[in-house]
Design an enzyme around this catalytic site. Structure first.
Site, PDB file in Angstrom:
ATOM      1  N   GLU A  31      -5.263  -8.630   0.699  1.00  0.00           N
ATOM      2  CA  GLU A  31      -5.985  -8.259   1.932  1.00  0.00           C
ATOM      3  C   GLU A  31      -7.460  -8.021   1.633  1.00  0.00           C
ATOM      4  O   GLU A  31      -7.801  -7.418   0.620  1.00  0.00           O
ATOM      5  CB  GLU A  31      -5.438  -6.963   2.555  1.00  0.00           C
ATOM      6  CG  GLU A  31      -4.140  -7.125   3.298  1.00  0.00           C
ATOM      7  CD  GLU A  31      -3.640  -5.829   3.921  1.00  0.00           C
ATOM      8  OE1 GLU A  31      -4.466  -4.996   4.335  1.00  0.00           O
ATOM      9  OE2 GLU A  31      -2.407  -5.662   3.976  1.00  0.00           O
ATOM     10  N   GLU A  82       0.808  -1.225   0.000  1.00  0.00           N
ATOM     11  CA  GLU A  82       0.000   0.000   0.000  1.00  0.00           C
ATOM     12  C   GLU A  82       0.838   1.271   0.000  1.00  0.00           C
ATOM     13  O   GLU A  82       0.733   2.108   0.894  1.00  0.00           O
ATOM     14  CB  GLU A  82      -0.970  -0.001   1.190  1.00  0.00           C
ATOM     15  CG  GLU A  82      -1.992  -1.098   1.107  1.00  0.00           C
ATOM     16  CD  GLU A  82      -3.115  -0.974   2.142  1.00  0.00           C
ATOM     17  OE1 GLU A  82      -3.042  -0.081   3.014  1.00  0.00           O
ATOM     18  OE2 GLU A  82      -4.072  -1.754   2.065  1.00  0.00           O
TER      19      GLU A  82
HETATM   20  C1  BG6 Z   1      -4.442  -2.005   5.314  1.00  0.00           C
HETATM   21  C2  BG6 Z   1      -3.090  -2.341   5.866  1.00  0.00           C
HETATM   22  O1  BG6 Z   1      -4.403  -0.661   4.989  1.00  0.00           O
HETATM   23  O2  BG6 Z   1      -5.553  -2.089   6.128  1.00  0.00           O
HETATM   24  C3  BG6 Z   1      -3.132  -3.152   7.153  1.00  0.00           C
HETATM   25  O3  BG6 Z   1      -2.260  -2.946   4.918  1.00  0.00           O
HETATM   26  C4  BG6 Z   1      -4.219  -2.590   8.046  1.00  0.00           C
HETATM   27  O4  BG6 Z   1      -1.868  -3.123   7.737  1.00  0.00           O
HETATM   28  C5  BG6 Z   1      -5.545  -2.809   7.337  1.00  0.00           C
HETATM   29  O5  BG6 Z   1      -4.256  -3.105   9.337  1.00  0.00           O
HETATM   30  C6  BG6 Z   1      -6.760  -2.394   8.136  1.00  0.00           C
HETATM   31  O6  BG6 Z   1      -6.678  -1.071   8.542  1.00  0.00           O
HETATM   32  P1  BG6 Z   1      -7.017  -0.657  10.022  1.00  0.00           P
HETATM   33  O7  BG6 Z   1      -6.827   0.815  10.074  1.00  0.00           O
HETATM   34  O8  BG6 Z   1      -8.429  -1.042  10.245  1.00  0.00           O
HETATM   35  O9  BG6 Z   1      -6.081  -1.418  10.892  1.00  0.00           O
END
Ligand code: BG6
Length: 476
Positions: free
Chosen positions: A376, A168
């Site tokens: 993800e 990201e």
């Molecule tokens: C993504 C990242 O942006 O979203 C993760 O790669 C992150 O590291 C995930 O934890 C979820 O975001 P958040 O802010 O809910 O932890």
């Protein structure tokens, strides 16, 4: 004639994590300090001041965690390597102890038939390089990052077949250099664009090196992409949606795949006098770093409307644990965020939109024509640990099920998908939101200020995903 095509035989049913969010052991076995180790010390930056000092102690409990994965039948585990474990000051001596941890983790995964998916960088650049030349703002980072990557390429060649270069880039650069919500806490668009250009060069440099070394496997970046919708069919709102795609998606993905910035965004930044400085050789390097796949991190879509030149700017990031939706933010003259009236929202007010994932995949497929690895996707929610040690996260099952169906629809449409990694495997530290925003199949019993015993419990979604994997997605 079935309604949907089946998942490919070798589909990677996976799950993911990142070093700072799970490992803990922040200064053990010679690990150096990263920008996150430093940033979280600043009062008010994270929810209740939480840090990754201990995180969920994966560093000491990786065997137990891999055991849980094996029992579930997980096919792939995506994790990141902490640069500061391998080269504590970023450009000096190599720390054998740090490498040993990843040797052990990778061997443990392979022994249990779990494909390791290794992320080279998940936001934790060494603090020493930040101090020395401004981290991503210094061109020296291109060499230093390549040297670090090369150590891992050579050491794990043949063992690790899937590699993620930068995680990201759009998020760590935007939050770090224009919103000051991530390290190094800057709010300056010109500096942001310059740091971003250098990060793109570093990304291309490691991919180029990967090819030169003839490493067996595939490499690509993980990009945070959620398609943008216009609030309605008013042409000015449609223009705003188009702007958001150009400035927040093509601006990165075009560079990864074609080695060039999209015309519209480039012209806009040039007119403002803030376009990055491109040096001789940059373009060649960008073009030589074409990825093998596009890693896609998908959480939600964006809905926007037109925003006049004197309209709203960046909203403030809020670390109270909940992000208000009433707050408008945007870029004057280009777009502003609005609420999508057709979707439900998570505990943190993120839009729940499985169809948005199919649209994302279709857009990537038709503009970039690369295979997609979903690196993800998941639901951050409050979970309740019952007295008998169960966690009934039916909302998470429902969320993931619908997203898997959307992937299957995209496969049926003809999109080439290599695998699906949920975020996350165990519960972990949500950078700004502490430990209460849970994403895992495995519950980790700890609170913000109380580590408790860090005991692991299987959630209902753990058992459900096991079935999904067993049936290769036939039983959802
Ligand atoms: C993504 C990242 O942006 O979203 C993760 O790669 C992150 O590291 C995930 O934890 C979820 O975001 P958040 O802010 O809910 O932890």
């Amino acid at each position: 004639h079935k309604e949907r095509d089946s998942f490919p035989k070798d589909f990677l049913w996976g799950s993911a994590s990142a070093a700072y969010q799970v490992e803990g052991a922040a200064s053990e076995d010679g690990k150096g300090e990263s920008v996150w180790d430093r940033f979280v010390q600043i009062p008010g930056k994270t929810f209740k001041g939480t840090t990754g000092e201990v995180a969920v102690d994966h560093y000491h409990r990786y065997k137990e965690d891999v055991q849980l994965m094996a029992e579930q039948g997980l096919k792939a585990y995506r994790f990141s390597v902490a640069w500061t474990r391998i080269i504590p000051d970023g450009d000096g001596e190599v720390n054998e102890k740090g490498l040993e941890f990843y040797d052990n983790l990778i061997d443990e995964l392979i022994e249990h038939n779990i494909e390791p998916v290794l992320t080279l960088y998940h936001w934790d650049i060494p603090q020493a390089l930040q101090d020395k030349y401004g981290g991503w703002e210094g061109r020296q980072v291109i060499q230093d990052f390549t040297r670090y990557a090369e150590i891992l390429f050579k050491r794990y060649n043949g063992k690790v077949k899937y590699w993620v270069s930068l995680n990201e880039q759009n998020i760590f650069i935007t939050l770090g250099y224009s919103m000051a919500a991530h390290p190094p806490g800057v709010t300056d668009t010109k500096r942001m664009l310059q740091a971003n250009h250098i990060a793109s060069l570093a990304n291309a440099a490691v991919i180029k090196r990967f090819k030169e070394l003839d490493i067996r496997g595939k490499i690509g970046p993980s990009f945070a992409y959620g398609p943008t919708y216009a609030i309605d069919s008013h042409p000015e709102n449609q223009m705003a949606a188009q702007n958001n795609e150009e400035f927040n998606a093509h601006y990165w993905m075009d560079v990864y795949v074609n080695g060039r910035y999209p015309t519209v965004a480039w012209k806009h930044y040039e007119r403002l006098g803030i376009a990055p400085e491109v040096e001789p050789g940059d373009e060649e390097l960008l073009k030589a770093g074409k990825p093998d796949f596009m890693g896609l991190n998908y959480y939600q879509t964006n809905t926007v409307a037109a925003n006049p030149l004197d309209g709203v700017g960046f909203g403030k990031m809020n670390t109270s644990g909940k992000k208000g939706t009433s707050e408008e933010s945007g870029t004057p003259g280009l777009y502003k965020s609005t609420q999508n009236p057709y979707v439900e929202r998570t505990d943190w007010d993120w839009d729940i939109d499985p169809t948005g994932l199919r649209i994302a995949m279709r857009r990537i497929n038709s503009r970039y024509n690369l295979p997609i690895l979903i690196t993800e996707n998941g639901l951050g929610a409050y979970d309740t640990l019952e007295e008998d040690g169960t966690i009934h996260d039916t909302y998470r099952i429902d969320f993931i099920k619908k997203h898997i169906e959307a992937i299957q629809d995209a496969i049926t449409d003809g999109v080439d998908v290599m695998g699906y990694c949920t975020w996350s495997y165990t519960d972990l530290l949500s950078w700004l939101n502490g430990y209460q925003k849970r994403y895992g199949f495995v519950y980790v019993d700890r609170e913000e200020l109380d580590e408790k015993e860090l005991k692991r419990y299987k959630k209902d979604s753990y058992h459900w995903y096991k079935k999904v994997i067993e049936t290769n997605g036939e039983e959802l």
